[in-house]
Write a protein that holds these residues in place. Structure first.
Motif, PDB file in Angstrom:
ATOM      1  N   SER A  98      85.074  29.564  -1.185  1.00  0.00           N
ATOM      2  CA  SER A  98      84.374  30.276  -2.265  1.00  0.00           C
ATOM      3  C   SER A  98      83.050  30.874  -1.802  1.00  0.00           C
ATOM      4  O   SER A  98      82.475  31.717  -2.487  1.00  0.00           O
ATOM      5  CB  SER A  98      84.130  29.331  -3.449  1.00  0.00           C
ATOM      6  OG  SER A  98      83.215  28.310  -3.099  1.00  0.00           O
ATOM      7  N   TRP A 161      94.088  34.568 -14.757  1.00  0.00           N
ATOM      8  CA  TRP A 161      93.103  34.397 -15.837  1.00  0.00           C
ATOM      9  C   TRP A 161      91.756  33.955 -15.269  1.00  0.00           C
ATOM     10  O   TRP A 161      90.695  34.436 -15.693  1.00  0.00           O
ATOM     11  CB  TRP A 161      93.633  33.371 -16.837  1.00  0.00           C
ATOM     12  CG  TRP A 161      92.757  33.206 -18.044  1.00  0.00           C
ATOM     13  CD1 TRP A 161      92.786  33.929 -19.195  1.00  0.00           C
ATOM     14  CD2 TRP A 161      91.706  32.228 -18.203  1.00  0.00           C
ATOM     15  NE1 TRP A 161      91.830  33.485 -20.075  1.00  0.00           N
ATOM     16  CE2 TRP A 161      91.148  32.436 -19.495  1.00  0.00           C
ATOM     17  CE3 TRP A 161      91.192  31.227 -17.411  1.00  0.00           C
ATOM     18  CZ2 TRP A 161      90.103  31.655 -19.979  1.00  0.00           C
ATOM     19  CZ3 TRP A 161      90.140  30.451 -17.891  1.00  0.00           C
ATOM     20  CH2 TRP A 161      89.614  30.673 -19.165  1.00  0.00           C
ATOM     21  N   LEU A 162      91.792  33.054 -14.295  1.00  0.00           N
ATOM     22  CA  LEU A 162      90.543  32.599 -13.661  1.00  0.00           C
ATOM     23  C   LEU A 162      89.860  33.754 -12.933  1.00  0.00           C
ATOM     24  O   LEU A 162      88.629  33.882 -12.985  1.00  0.00           O
ATOM     25  CB  LEU A 162      90.840  31.461 -12.685  1.00  0.00           C
ATOM     26  CG  LEU A 162      91.325  30.141 -13.290  1.00  0.00           C
ATOM     27  CD1 LEU A 162      91.657  29.137 -12.199  1.00  0.00           C
ATOM     28  CD2 LEU A 162      90.277  29.563 -14.241  1.00  0.00           C
ATOM     29  N   ASN A 164      90.053  36.925 -13.696  1.00  0.00           N
ATOM     30  CA  ASN A 164      89.508  37.856 -14.691  1.00  0.00           C
ATOM     31  C   ASN A 164      88.202  37.348 -15.286  1.00  0.00           C
ATOM     32  O   ASN A 164      87.328  38.144 -15.650  1.00  0.00           O
ATOM     33  CB  ASN A 164      90.524  38.093 -15.806  1.00  0.00           C
ATOM     34  CG  ASN A 164      91.768  38.811 -15.309  1.00  0.00           C
ATOM     35  OD1 ASN A 164      91.738  39.481 -14.283  1.00  0.00           O
ATOM     36  ND2 ASN A 164      92.866  38.664 -16.037  1.00  0.00           N
ATOM     37  N   HIS A 165      88.050  36.035 -15.393  1.00  0.00           N
ATOM     38  CA  HIS A 165      86.881  35.473 -16.068  1.00  0.00           C
ATOM     39  C   HIS A 165      85.790  34.990 -15.113  1.00  0.00           C
ATOM     40  O   HIS A 165      84.602  34.986 -15.476  1.00  0.00           O
ATOM     41  CB  HIS A 165      87.308  34.309 -16.970  1.00  0.00           C
ATOM     42  CG  HIS A 165      88.012  34.736 -18.215  1.00  0.00           C
ATOM     43  ND1 HIS A 165      89.342  35.118 -18.221  1.00  0.00           N
ATOM     44  CD2 HIS A 165      87.580  34.862 -19.499  1.00  0.00           C
ATOM     45  CE1 HIS A 165      89.700  35.437 -19.452  1.00  0.00           C
ATOM     46  NE2 HIS A 165      88.653  35.303 -20.251  1.00  0.00           N
ATOM     47  N   TYR A 166      86.146  34.562 -13.912  1.00  0.00           N
ATOM     48  CA  TYR A 166      85.156  33.959 -13.011  1.00  0.00           C
ATOM     49  C   TYR A 166      85.083  34.636 -11.647  1.00  0.00           C
ATOM     50  O   TYR A 166      84.342  34.158 -10.784  1.00  0.00           O
ATOM     51  CB  TYR A 166      85.473  32.467 -12.808  1.00  0.00           C
ATOM     52  CG  TYR A 166      85.500  31.677 -14.091  1.00  0.00           C
ATOM     53  CD1 TYR A 166      84.329  31.345 -14.764  1.00  0.00           C
ATOM     54  CD2 TYR A 166      86.711  31.277 -14.648  1.00  0.00           C
ATOM     55  CE1 TYR A 166      84.359  30.631 -15.943  1.00  0.00           C
ATOM     56  CE2 TYR A 166      86.754  30.552 -15.831  1.00  0.00           C
ATOM     57  CZ  TYR A 166      85.573  30.241 -16.476  1.00  0.00           C
ATOM     58  OH  TYR A 166      85.610  29.535 -17.656  1.00  0.00           O
ATOM     59  N   ALA A 167      85.830  35.725 -11.431  1.00  0.00           N
ATOM     60  CA  ALA A 167      85.914  36.401 -10.133  1.00  0.00           C
ATOM     61  C   ALA A 167      86.526  35.461  -9.100  1.00  0.00           C
ATOM     62  O   ALA A 167      86.805  34.303  -9.389  1.00  0.00           O
ATOM     63  CB  ALA A 167      84.542  36.903  -9.694  1.00  0.00           C
ATOM     64  N   TRP A 168      86.730  35.958  -7.889  1.00  0.00           N
ATOM     65  CA  TRP A 168      87.500  35.151  -6.926  1.00  0.00           C
ATOM     66  C   TRP A 168      86.721  33.951  -6.425  1.00  0.00           C
ATOM     67  O   TRP A 168      87.309  32.910  -6.117  1.00  0.00           O
ATOM     68  CB  TRP A 168      87.987  36.021  -5.771  1.00  0.00           C
ATOM     69  CG  TRP A 168      86.929  36.596  -4.871  1.00  0.00           C
ATOM     70  CD1 TRP A 168      86.302  37.793  -4.994  1.00  0.00           C
ATOM     71  CD2 TRP A 168      86.405  35.993  -3.682  1.00  0.00           C
ATOM     72  NE1 TRP A 168      85.407  37.984  -3.971  1.00  0.00           N
ATOM     73  CE2 TRP A 168      85.454  36.893  -3.140  1.00  0.00           C
ATOM     74  CE3 TRP A 168      86.638  34.788  -3.027  1.00  0.00           C
ATOM     75  CZ2 TRP A 168      84.738  36.616  -1.974  1.00  0.00           C
ATOM     76  CZ3 TRP A 168      85.931  34.507  -1.865  1.00  0.00           C
ATOM     77  CH2 TRP A 168      84.990  35.412  -1.348  1.00  0.00           C
ATOM     78  N   ARG A 169      85.406  34.037  -6.356  1.00  0.00           N
ATOM     79  CA  ARG A 169      84.635  32.877  -5.885  1.00  0.00           C
ATOM     80  C   ARG A 169      84.682  31.737  -6.905  1.00  0.00           C
ATOM     81  O   ARG A 169      84.912  30.572  -6.542  1.00  0.00           O
ATOM     82  CB  ARG A 169      83.178  33.286  -5.606  1.00  0.00           C
ATOM     83  CG  ARG A 169      83.036  34.287  -4.479  1.00  0.00           C
ATOM     84  CD  ARG A 169      81.573  34.552  -4.139  1.00  0.00           C
ATOM     85  NE  ARG A 169      81.431  35.623  -3.156  1.00  0.00           N
ATOM     86  CZ  ARG A 169      81.479  35.442  -1.844  1.00  0.00           C
ATOM     87  NH1 ARG A 169      81.661  34.221  -1.368  1.00  0.00           N
ATOM     88  NH2 ARG A 169      81.340  36.465  -1.016  1.00  0.00           N
ATOM     89  N   GLY A 170      84.492  32.060  -8.168  1.00  0.00           N
ATOM     90  CA  GLY A 170      84.577  31.025  -9.191  1.00  0.00           C
ATOM     91  C   GLY A 170      85.985  30.456  -9.319  1.00  0.00           C
ATOM     92  O   GLY A 170      86.174  29.255  -9.530  1.00  0.00           O
ATOM     93  N   ALA A 171      86.979  31.329  -9.161  1.00  0.00           N
ATOM     94  CA  ALA A 171      88.366  30.864  -9.241  1.00  0.00           C
ATOM     95  C   ALA A 171      88.677  29.885  -8.115  1.00  0.00           C
ATOM     96  O   ALA A 171      89.349  28.860  -8.326  1.00  0.00           O
ATOM     97  CB  ALA A 171      89.322  32.054  -9.189  1.00  0.00           C
ATOM     98  N   LEU A 174      87.401  26.432  -8.859  1.00  0.00           N
ATOM     99  CA  LEU A 174      88.255  25.683  -9.782  1.00  0.00           C
ATOM    100  C   LEU A 174      89.563  25.258  -9.115  1.00  0.00           C
ATOM    101  O   LEU A 174      90.087  24.180  -9.396  1.00  0.00           O
ATOM    102  CB  LEU A 174      88.530  26.536 -11.021  1.00  0.00           C
ATOM    103  CG  LEU A 174      87.295  26.762 -11.899  1.00  0.00           C
ATOM    104  CD1 LEU A 174      87.583  27.788 -12.988  1.00  0.00           C
ATOM    105  CD2 LEU A 174      86.829  25.461 -12.528  1.00  0.00           C
TER     106      LEU A 174
END
Length: 426
Positions: A98, A161-162, A164-171, A174
């Motif tokens: 990330s 969905w992740l 779309n909401h958190y971009a690839w680093r946030g996804a 998670l």
């Protein structure tokens, strides 16, 4: 440590099945759904698609080639610490990914570090499950491996969905949290000591013995041939349908149809593997032969109805051969050698998995269509079926045994101290 003269065929073994279900979902469900990050990585690092595709390829290669390491560690220290360590490595790799600033960073974090974690989780978990079951081993394997199909349905839209909401680093953060649940899966693996264990020796002695074991080597060759053609529809079926004029969405939906049939086939084959008398290798040969014939028929079918029917049949038979493929190995080498045996098989058969798709693509480039690709893929599976016929007791119709005869004889001559009555389940 639980002590048993024979596999208990239940009890805590069902918790091991639960652990294997979630573990297969968290390993191969993530791998199958990781393609949703592909476009994001291409855009973020402005790199060619070919270079980005190496991220997942390195992870798969490390997972398969590192399987003997996970097997050796499980033989030496038990599956619980090996799988829990693998869960930590997998989560750490996703966490570091990330913060990536280059593709090399992703190669090292996801490919090398997470791949090493996957190598320490999948093989030891299935090997531990094999030691808990004998008469119901195929059913247990079928139930455990349904986690791959179910998670493939859930993770792809979830990861999108992740993104779309958190971009690839946030996804990825998670996904790292999801992967940390592999530690809990590993904690459920209670070590089991069987009567034949003193006979087989340490990891080095087991590997040496397996490399001199003719049926084991022939079985490894058979699985390598099967794996070479097994994944061709998952890689090239959509492209084949596009060549026939299909729209992208219906072509992709056909893979979902195959996944549904795959789930049904795994459970049905697991039940049949325990219900039908005789060695499980005979049932594996049946499913492998049917899968090979179905692949060879793909170029003949051009009507949508025929292609849907073939895809449903392929999903069922290819899913059906998976649990029995893992159930044959304990019958050949015994449950005492299952950790090292499964690790070696995973490492060697990965060669077929890595070469099958490029070979299929090469045939497409040379011939201009996928006719030769599917025919050759089917031929590889039929060749693997031919090798399976050479396994011991293939034409025997009596109930199979989970130990090879030589290990049974040696175990009878070995004095194994039995614990007191109250330690049987603890």
């Amino acid at each position: 440590m639980a002590y048993r003269a024979e596999p208990p065929d239940g009890g805590w073994g069902w918790m091991v099945v639960l652990s294997a279900f979630f573990q297969s979902a968290l390993v191969f469900g993530v791998l199958r759904s990781f393609g949703v990050f592909f476009v994001e990585f291409v855009a973020a690092f402005e790199e060619p698609a070919a270079r980005v595709s190496w991220i997942a390829s390195i992870g798969i290669a490390v997972q398969q080639f590192g399987s003997p390491v996970g097997s050796a560690l499980s033989t030496k220290f038990g599956p619980r610490p090996a799988v829990m360590t693998g869960g930590i490595l997998t989560a750490m790799g996703m966490l570091l990914a990330s913060f990536a600033t280059s593709l090399t960073h992703l190669y090292l974090s996801i490919g090398l570090l997470s791949g090493s974690g996957w190598a320490l989780t999948f093989t030891p978990t299935l090997a531990c499950l094999s030691r808990y079951f004998s008469r119901r081993r195929s059913l247990a394997m079928g139930l455990a491996l349904t986690g791959v199909g179910l998670s493939s349905f859930a993770f792809a839209p979830l990861f999108q969905w992740l993104l779309n909401h958190y971009a690839w680093r946030g996804a990825l953060l998670l996904v790292s949290a999801f992967s940390l649940h592999l530690v809990a899966c590993g904690a459920l693996l209670r070590p089991l000591s069987l009567a034949e264990d003193p006979v087989v020796g340490g990891p080095g002695a087991q590997i040496t013995s397996l490399l001199r074991h003719g049926p084991f080597l022939r079985y490894t060759i058979a699985l390598t041939l099967i794996t070479t053609g097994y994944f061709i529809p998952y890689v090239h079926l959509v492209a084949h349908l596009r060549d026939l004029g299909w729209d992208p969405l219906p072509a992709a939906f056909l893979l979902s149809v195959a996944a549904i049939s795959d789930l049904v086939g795994r459970v049905a084959s697991g039940w049949l593997g325990d219900a039908v008398p005789g060695p499980v290798a005979r049932l594996l040969m049946l499913w492998t032969t049917l899968t090979g014939v179905i692949l060879a028929l793909y170029p003949v079918a051009e009507a949508p109805t025929g292609l849907v029917a073939l895809t449903m049949a392929y999903g069922f038979t290819s899913g059906a051969l998976t649990p029995v493929a893992f159930s044959v190995l304990p019958e050949l080498v015994g449950t005492g050698k299952i950790y090292c045996g499964l690790g070696l098989v995973q490492m060697v058969e990965s060669i077929g998995g890595l070469l099958g798709a490029p070979l299929s693509g090469y045939l497409r480039d040379v011939t201009g269509n996928y006719t030769a690709s599917f025919v050759v893929a089917g031929a590889f599976l039929l060749a693997g079926s031919g090798v399976l016929i050479t396994l011991p007791h293939f034409f025997c119709f009596s109930a199979p045994t989970s130990k090879p005869q030589d290990l049974v004889t040696e175990a009878l001559d070995t004095k194994v101290p039995l614990p007191e009555e109250g330690l049987g389940e603890d």
